[in-house]
Design a protein around this motif. Sequence first.
Motif, PDB file in Angstrom:
ATOM      1  N   LEU A  96       0.842  -1.196   0.000  1.00 20.21           N
ATOM      2  CA  LEU A  96       0.000   0.000   0.000  1.00 20.21           C
ATOM      3  C   LEU A  96       0.877   1.246   0.000  1.00 20.21           C
ATOM      4  N   HIS A  97       0.549   2.184  -0.863  1.00 14.99           N
ATOM      5  CA  HIS A  97       1.207   3.495  -0.897  1.00 14.99           C
ATOM      6  C   HIS A  97       0.272   4.443  -0.166  1.00 14.99           C
ATOM      7  N   VAL A  98       0.688   4.860   1.028  1.00 16.67           N
ATOM      8  CA  VAL A  98      -0.186   5.661   1.889  1.00 16.67           C
ATOM      9  C   VAL A  98       0.224   7.125   1.825  1.00 16.67           C
ATOM     10  N   ARG A  99      -0.781   7.959   1.531  1.00 15.95           N
ATOM     11  CA  ARG A  99      -0.613   9.409   1.468  1.00 15.95           C
ATOM     12  C   ARG A  99      -1.752  10.044   2.247  1.00 15.95           C
ATOM     13  N   PRO A 100      -1.666  11.330   2.526  1.00 18.52           N
ATOM     14  CA  PRO A 100      -2.771  11.970   3.263  1.00 18.52           C
ATOM     15  C   PRO A 100      -4.126  11.816   2.575  1.00 18.52           C
ATOM     16  N   CYS A 101      -4.131  11.688   1.246  1.00 14.16           N
ATOM     17  CA  CYS A 101      -5.398  11.601   0.502  1.00 14.16           C
ATOM     18  C   CYS A 101      -5.917  10.169   0.367  1.00 14.16           C
ATOM     19  N   GLY A 102      -5.168   9.174   0.815  1.00 17.36           N
ATOM     20  CA  GLY A 102      -5.656   7.801   0.706  1.00 17.36           C
ATOM     21  C   GLY A 102      -4.524   6.782   0.712  1.00 17.36           C
ATOM     22  N   VAL A 126       3.543   0.407   2.891  1.00 21.03           N
ATOM     23  CA  VAL A 126       3.138  -0.557   3.918  1.00 21.03           C
ATOM     24  C   VAL A 126       3.045  -1.942   3.302  1.00 21.03           C
ATOM     25  N   LEU A 127       3.745  -2.877   3.931  1.00 20.69           N
ATOM     26  CA  LEU A 127       3.699  -4.294   3.563  1.00 20.69           C
ATOM     27  C   LEU A 127       3.054  -5.038   4.717  1.00 20.69           C
ATOM     28  N   TYR A 128       2.248  -6.033   4.406  1.00 21.05           N
ATOM     29  CA  TYR A 128       1.523  -6.744   5.455  1.00 21.05           C
ATOM     30  C   TYR A 128       1.243  -8.171   5.000  1.00 21.05           C
ATOM     31  N   THR A 129       1.055  -9.053   5.954  1.00 24.18           N
ATOM     32  CA  THR A 129       0.667 -10.423   5.639  1.00 24.18           C
ATOM     33  C   THR A 129      -0.852 -10.543   5.685  1.00 24.18           C
ATOM     34  N   ASP A 130      -1.347 -11.627   5.139  1.00 23.35           N
ATOM     35  CA  ASP A 130      -2.794 -11.818   5.074  1.00 23.35           C
ATOM     36  C   ASP A 130      -3.447 -11.896   6.447  1.00 23.35           C
ATOM     37  N   GLY A 131      -2.686 -12.255   7.474  1.00 28.37           N
ATOM     38  CA  GLY A 131      -3.247 -12.318   8.820  1.00 28.37           C
ATOM     39  C   GLY A 131      -3.745 -10.975   9.321  1.00 28.37           C
ATOM     40  N   VAL A 132      -3.211  -9.888   8.797  1.00 25.56           N
ATOM     41  CA  VAL A 132      -3.656  -8.554   9.217  1.00 25.56           C
ATOM     42  C   VAL A 132      -5.076  -8.308   8.718  1.00 25.56           C
ATOM     43  N   MET A 168      -1.497   9.012   9.588  1.00 26.45           N
ATOM     44  CA  MET A 168      -0.416   9.655   8.819  1.00 26.45           C
ATOM     45  C   MET A 168       0.502  10.526   9.674  1.00 26.45           C
ATOM     46  N   GLY A 169       0.026  11.139  10.723  1.00 24.52           N
ATOM     47  CA  GLY A 169       0.860  12.016  11.541  1.00 24.52           C
ATOM     48  C   GLY A 169       1.744  11.272  12.531  1.00 24.52           C
ATOM     49  N   LEU A 170       1.595   9.967  12.609  1.00 23.96           N
ATOM     50  CA  LEU A 170       2.359   9.175  13.575  1.00 23.96           C
ATOM     51  C   LEU A 170       3.656   8.653  12.971  1.00 23.96           C
ATOM     52  N   THR A 171       4.576   8.260  13.830  1.00 26.58           N
ATOM     53  CA  THR A 171       5.803   7.615  13.365  1.00 26.58           C
ATOM     54  C   THR A 171       5.454   6.230  12.825  1.00 26.58           C
ATOM     55  N   PRO A 172       6.292   5.644  11.971  1.00 29.93           N
ATOM     56  CA  PRO A 172       6.008   4.290  11.478  1.00 29.93           C
ATOM     57  C   PRO A 172       5.789   3.269  12.605  1.00 29.93           C
ATOM     58  N   SER A 173       6.584   3.323  13.672  1.00 27.82           N
ATOM     59  CA  SER A 173       6.387   2.356  14.760  1.00 27.82           C
ATOM     60  C   SER A 173       5.056   2.593  15.475  1.00 27.82           C
ATOM     61  N   LEU A 223       3.559  -6.685   9.835  1.00 32.58           N
ATOM     62  CA  LEU A 223       3.294  -5.369   9.253  1.00 32.58           C
ATOM     63  C   LEU A 223       4.603  -4.597   9.225  1.00 32.58           C
ATOM     64  N   VAL A 224       4.947  -4.069   8.046  1.00 35.45           N
ATOM     65  CA  VAL A 224       6.150  -3.244   7.892  1.00 35.45           C
ATOM     66  C   VAL A 224       5.703  -1.896   7.364  1.00 35.45           C
ATOM     67  N   VAL A 225       6.084  -0.840   8.039  1.00 36.88           N
ATOM     68  CA  VAL A 225       5.731   0.517   7.628  1.00 36.88           C
ATOM     69  C   VAL A 225       7.020   1.285   7.377  1.00 36.88           C
ATOM     70  N   LEU A 226       7.203   1.690   6.145  1.00 35.12           N
ATOM     71  CA  LEU A 226       8.374   2.447   5.724  1.00 35.12           C
ATOM     72  C   LEU A 226       7.914   3.868   5.429  1.00 35.12           C
ATOM     73  N   GLY A 227       8.492   4.849   6.108  1.00 35.83           N
ATOM     74  CA  GLY A 227       8.111   6.243   5.889  1.00 35.83           C
ATOM     75  C   GLY A 227       9.254   7.028   5.285  1.00 35.83           C
TER      76      GLY A 227
END
Length: 172
Positions: free
Chosen positions: A64-70, A103-109, A133-138, A163-167
């Motif tokens: 998922l490519h996460v931006r403020p608009c979606g 954001v990368l995630y497994t199907d369990g999420v 969006m305003g939070l840190t990746p962790s 779940l892996v969140v890269l910012g």
Amino acid sequence: MATVRTLVRTQAHHSDGPSGMAGTLNRTLKESVSDASFVTGVYGVLDPATGQVAYANCGHDPPLHVRPCGADVLSGRGPVLGVFEEAPFASDTCRLAPGDRLVLYTDGVVECTSASGEEFGLGRLQEVLVASMGLTPSAVVQEVLRATRDFSGQSPCRDDFTLVVLGRSVTG
């Protein structure tokens, strides 16, 4: 898993981009694992200067490519690794602007279920990610954990949950 990690570490500098790496992993796993085994994953290469991410999706849930608009589902999904002798793998790209997340995630999420059997689903995951969006990746990871636990009433969910969140930093 240890086999895949070792292959990635030893082959990353010798592969021809993400699709080349996927092909190498596929051939090696096909030769070395049982016929009933397979691996899914996303292999990506980030250019931190430009935010360009080149990736190959090998039968995994879409990044998922996460931006403020979606939160956009990234295109491209190839076959799983280790099953087909000569599987075709393609690379795709996306560009992370400052402040964006990958954001990368497994199907369990997304398959975490409520007491009534309803799945958490991709839509709820996207909503939580955009709202965070305003939070840190962790902190985003913690927010997704909270949301899935609240939804399911289970701790933890029954399936694998990664779940892996890269910012990309707003400031250089």
